[in-house]
Design a protein around this motif. Structure first.
Motif, mmCIF file in Angstrom:
data_model
loop_
_atom_site.group_PDB
_atom_site.id
_atom_site.type_symbol
_atom_site.label_atom_id
_atom_site.label_comp_id
_atom_site.label_asym_id
_atom_site.label_seq_id
_atom_site.Cartn_x
_atom_site.Cartn_y
_atom_site.Cartn_z
ATOM 1 N N CYS A 36 0.804 -1.208 0.000
ATOM 2 C CA CYS A 36 0.000 0.000 0.000
ATOM 3 C C CYS A 36 0.847 1.272 0.000
ATOM 4 O O CYS A 36 1.865 1.362 0.689
ATOM 5 N N GLY A 63 0.139 -0.150 -4.664
ATOM 6 C CA GLY A 63 -1.029 0.240 -3.885
ATOM 7 C C GLY A 63 -1.309 1.718 -3.801
ATOM 8 O O GLY A 63 -1.938 2.175 -2.865
ATOM 9 N N CYS A 64 -0.839 2.485 -4.768
ATOM 10 C CA CYS A 64 -1.250 3.891 -4.834
ATOM 11 C C CYS A 64 -2.155 4.020 -6.051
ATOM 12 O O CYS A 64 -1.696 3.910 -7.184
ATOM 13 N N PRO A 65 -3.458 4.231 -5.858
ATOM 14 C CA PRO A 65 -4.388 4.198 -6.987
ATOM 15 C C PRO A 65 -4.119 5.274 -8.023
ATOM 16 O O PRO A 65 -4.398 5.098 -9.203
ATOM 17 N N PHE A 142 -8.862 2.223 -4.280
ATOM 18 C CA PHE A 142 -9.052 0.788 -4.047
ATOM 19 C C PHE A 142 -10.352 0.573 -3.256
ATOM 20 O O PHE A 142 -11.181 1.481 -3.154
ATOM 21 N N PRO A 194 -2.327 -4.286 3.019
ATOM 22 C CA PRO A 194 -2.912 -2.944 3.107
ATOM 23 C C PRO A 194 -3.959 -2.847 4.205
ATOM 24 O O PRO A 194 -4.983 -3.531 4.163
#
Lengths: 371, 67
Positions: A36, A63-65, A142, A194
């Motif tokens: 994340c 995990g960084c949208p 997410f 995450p």
């Protein structure tokens, strides 16, 4: 502050770091991925990697949208923002993400009505205040963020707001993890799971990681002691020859997730057959779109968008950074042509992007202090 | 409220959330007025964590309480 201060205690941190030293096998290199972006940010903000033994390496995951959004989707958003009468709303970090021909901020400078919001509810409020304009919310995130969008759409439907639309870019975390685990160029020993995604989906969806790939995963919180304890728990599993899903963040994450949130997601969204991820290509069933019941709110059905797949800039190595193959400072343009002020790649834009986290906390060098 | 810039953090990103304290609950609309440690107030969707009462601490992400 309750739930925060006690997880930033320096004495406890040093004690945990000393315990971690006893977990590692000399001569073995451990590569752990924090999935994340929130963890990436915490690690560099608090200097957590400096507290770890030299042979424990933390690599950054997808995990960084904002970082994983491909340029084509940004272009589609900009095309909608330029439609007459549209008020285009999005979170602040989206404004600076480069498309193939500028950012949403550039579109705003050219006259498009682009507004930053703090939540989808704010976008709905703008729609209600401007009944003669169409308000489009650029939804991204997410499973942590998707329920917020879903609840807002349910509210819009219940209140009969006809001028509120959503361009859905929500993604799910499990398919990219599976894609990473199947990737031949990455050897990982374990995962820091995450925390806030798991608040919604629970820890159960990660059971495939130990079951099918024989790797440990520990769902963790975001304070420095949370991350250190997660590293300790992963290394302990490895030392004892175990691999399982453990939950370090029990104060927030129920193992089964938030059932109401999952129900809401199931009602408002459905899986896209495939969705493009920056640097990772198309991943099956990894993106969400609005379900039939909410088709009237779908901005992609309301407006025609270019829908063109755009290659990432040649100099940009975000894809390799997102897969943990290279560290940000190993990218050719890191800190020179690409900075948070003038980003080329997405990882340099969002505070949770690995490159921005490195840059903002002064991590320009390869050298690490040996603990 | 979490600032939204590339140094202090951002709402979407990823997985950021903030503990807020409930000040007042509007049950009819499913919303609560909450405040952070600095006293900044925010209206929060409470559908996923209802019922809540003044004084409760909620973990809030993008205007929605998730825990």
């Amino acid at each position: 502050m309750k739930y925060v201060d006690e997880f930033r205690d320096p004495e406890l941190g040093r004690a945990l770091a000393a315990e971690i030293l006893t977990d590692v096998e000399p001569g073995r290199h451990y590569k752990l991925m924090e999935v994340c972006g929130g963890h990436t940010h915490s690690i560099y903000k608090y200097g957590i990697d400096d507290l770890l033994p030299e042979n424990v390496e933390l690599v950054h995951g997808p995990g960084c949208p904002v970082c994983v959004l491909p340029m084509g989707r940004v272009d589609d958003g900009i095309a909608i923002a330029h439609q007459p009468g549209v008020i285009f709303t999005c979170f602040g970090d989206m404004l600076r993400i480069p498309g193939s021909d500028g950012t949403l901020l550039d579109a705003k400078a050219e006259g498009a009505d682009v507004r930053m919001v703090y939540s989808p509810l704010d976008a709905l409020r703008i729609a209600k205040q401007n009944p003669d304009r169409n308000v489009v919310f650029f939804a991204i995130g997410f499973e942590t963020t998707a329920p917020s969008t879903a609840l807002t759409l349910m509210r819009a439907k219940a209140e009969g707001v006809p001028n509120f639309f959503c361009m859905c870019n929500h993604v799910t975390i499990v398919p990219p993890l599976r894609s990473l685990l199947d990737s031949p160029d990455l050897r990982l020993d374990g995962f820091i799971g995450p925390g806030h995604v798991s608040t919604v989906v629970g820890a159960r969806p990660f059971e495939f990681i130990p079951a099918e790939y024989e790797k440990p995963i520990v769902v963790a919180g975001f304070e420095p002691l949370d991350v250190l304890q997660a590293v300790h728990m992963i290394l302990r599993q490895l030392a004892e020859g175990r691999c399982e899903v453990e939950n370090q963040y029990k104060r927030v994450v129920p193992y089964e997730g938030n059932l109401r949130a999952l129900q809401v997601l199931g009602e408002v969204f459905e899986l896209r057959p495939h969705f493009e991820w920056r640097g990772m290509g198309f991943i099956s069933q990894s993106g969400l779109k609005l379900s039939e019941a909410y088709a009237d709110f779908d901005a992609e059905l309301r407006y025609s968008v270019p829908g063109v797949r755009v290659a990432d800039p040649k100099a940009c190595q975000c894809g390799e950074v997102l897969k943990g193959v290279i560290k940000p400072f190993e990218c050719k343009v890191f800190g020179s042509a690409c900075t948070p002020e003038r980003p080329i790649g997405t990882c340099m834009v969002s505070s949770e992007g690995a490159c921005a986290a490195y840059y903002n906390y002064g991590r320009f060098a390869r050298e690490r202090e040996v603990v | 409220m979490i600032d939204c810039d590339h140094i202090t953090g951002c709402i979407t990103c990823g997985d950021r959330a903030e503990p807020l304290t409930v000040l007042r609950v509007d049950e009819a609309r499913g919303l609560a007025l909450c405040a952070n440690a600095e006293g900044l107030k925010e209206t929060v969707e409470i559908e996923l964590v209802a019922p809540v009462a003044p004084g409760d601490t909620l973990l809030v992400h993008a205007g929605t309480a998730i825990a």
